[in-house]
Design an enzyme around this catalytic site. Sequence first.
Site, mmCIF file in Angstrom:
data_model
loop_
_atom_site.group_PDB
_atom_site.id
_atom_site.type_symbol
_atom_site.label_atom_id
_atom_site.label_comp_id
_atom_site.label_asym_id
_atom_site.label_seq_id
_atom_site.Cartn_x
_atom_site.Cartn_y
_atom_site.Cartn_z
ATOM 1 N N LYS A 172 4.967 70.911 -29.123
ATOM 2 C CA LYS A 172 5.239 70.436 -27.766
ATOM 3 C C LYS A 172 4.018 69.685 -27.234
ATOM 4 O O LYS A 172 2.902 70.180 -27.283
ATOM 5 C CB LYS A 172 5.587 71.619 -26.869
ATOM 6 C CG LYS A 172 6.841 72.364 -27.327
ATOM 7 C CD LYS A 172 7.078 73.635 -26.545
ATOM 8 C CE LYS A 172 5.988 74.658 -26.812
ATOM 9 N NZ LYS A 172 6.290 75.981 -26.212
ATOM 10 N N THR A 206 5.489 75.005 -13.579
ATOM 11 C CA THR A 206 5.831 74.965 -15.003
ATOM 12 C C THR A 206 5.678 76.339 -15.665
ATOM 13 O O THR A 206 5.585 76.433 -16.882
ATOM 14 C CB THR A 206 4.948 73.941 -15.733
ATOM 15 O OG1 THR A 206 3.564 74.259 -15.489
ATOM 16 C CG2 THR A 206 5.236 72.529 -15.263
ATOM 17 N N GLY A 208 6.519 79.491 -17.467
ATOM 18 C CA GLY A 208 7.626 79.903 -18.326
ATOM 19 C C GLY A 208 8.306 78.787 -19.089
ATOM 20 O O GLY A 208 9.360 79.007 -19.687
ATOM 21 N N THR A 209 7.690 77.608 -19.131
ATOM 22 C CA THR A 209 8.341 76.494 -19.832
ATOM 23 C C THR A 209 8.507 76.775 -21.325
ATOM 24 O O THR A 209 9.559 76.491 -21.904
ATOM 25 C CB THR A 209 7.560 75.183 -19.643
ATOM 26 O OG1 THR A 209 6.188 75.401 -19.967
ATOM 27 C CG2 THR A 209 7.665 74.681 -18.214
ATOM 28 N N GLY A 210 7.481 77.344 -21.953
ATOM 29 C CA GLY A 210 7.573 77.628 -23.385
ATOM 30 C C GLY A 210 8.619 78.683 -23.687
ATOM 31 O O GLY A 210 9.399 78.547 -24.648
ATOM 32 N N CYS A 211 8.647 79.728 -22.876
ATOM 33 C CA CYS A 211 9.656 80.783 -23.048
ATOM 34 C C CYS A 211 11.052 80.203 -22.892
ATOM 35 O O CYS A 211 11.961 80.489 -23.688
ATOM 36 C CB CYS A 211 9.441 81.880 -22.018
ATOM 37 S SG CYS A 211 7.808 82.643 -22.015
#
Length: 275
Positions: A172, A206, A208-211
């Site tokens: 990412k 942003t 929690g974007t990865g989760c």
Amino acid sequence: MHIVTTIAGSDSGGGAGIQADLKTFQELNVFGTSVITALTAQNTLGVSDVLPIDTIFIEKQFHALLEDFSISALKTGMLFSSEIIQAIANIMADLDIPLIIDPVMIAKGGESLLQQQAIEAMRYYLLPLATVITPNIPEAEVLTGKKVDDIASIQQAAQTLLQLGTRCVVIKGGHLTDENFATDYVFFKDGRAFSMQTTRIATKNTHGTGCTFSAALAAFIGRELPIDSAVVEAKKFIQLAITHDLSIGNGHGPTNHFAYRKYKDSCEVTIHELS
């Protein structure tokens, strides 16, 4: 009904971890189940404490699900320690279920969510079992031990990770310096590769974007979409969640897990094949 499992930590603020994953699963019409690896005391301003769950109880949670449910995909998030990673890997080694690994290491506020000795355990025990891994740039640097700051180093990092055994790597690009676009890079073990580009959104919300991205990916794979299609749809899900944020809290606020359902026809992802 497709059943998907998240193996991750609890976020008391609701924007990341187990809570974000279950919200995402619900929005994408899969039944969400969970194995909780740690409790956190946190909000949008940061993490004030972490309480890991006893490894034996983590194993009991996982076995309880496997005894009763036909799980179509699993994802991991915050695993915290090498003991927890090895316990999850030991169970996963006997399963034939797609595994999406979000190698959660650092919270949005900068707090460590993975013990240093756990990084090698992740490389050695868990990554070889993965269907897809979804590191951001700093996580890719830690996992490979190499600087990642341009397309050449992204490709090198992806190859290093693919050699560990995973079928697909999504690096990412949110930490790259492009002010106009957010570009993620997708690499497959068979040599295929492409990038996914969306407009960069100027927002601090942003958390929690990865989760959320990896949960969406697990949901789509659990619904039996091909990996490349699932990755693109997950990109749409998180792009819309960031675009239509909720402005909750006084720090890094959560994304909007409801946005994909309402706005999914309005999101465009530009795909470029990579040579």
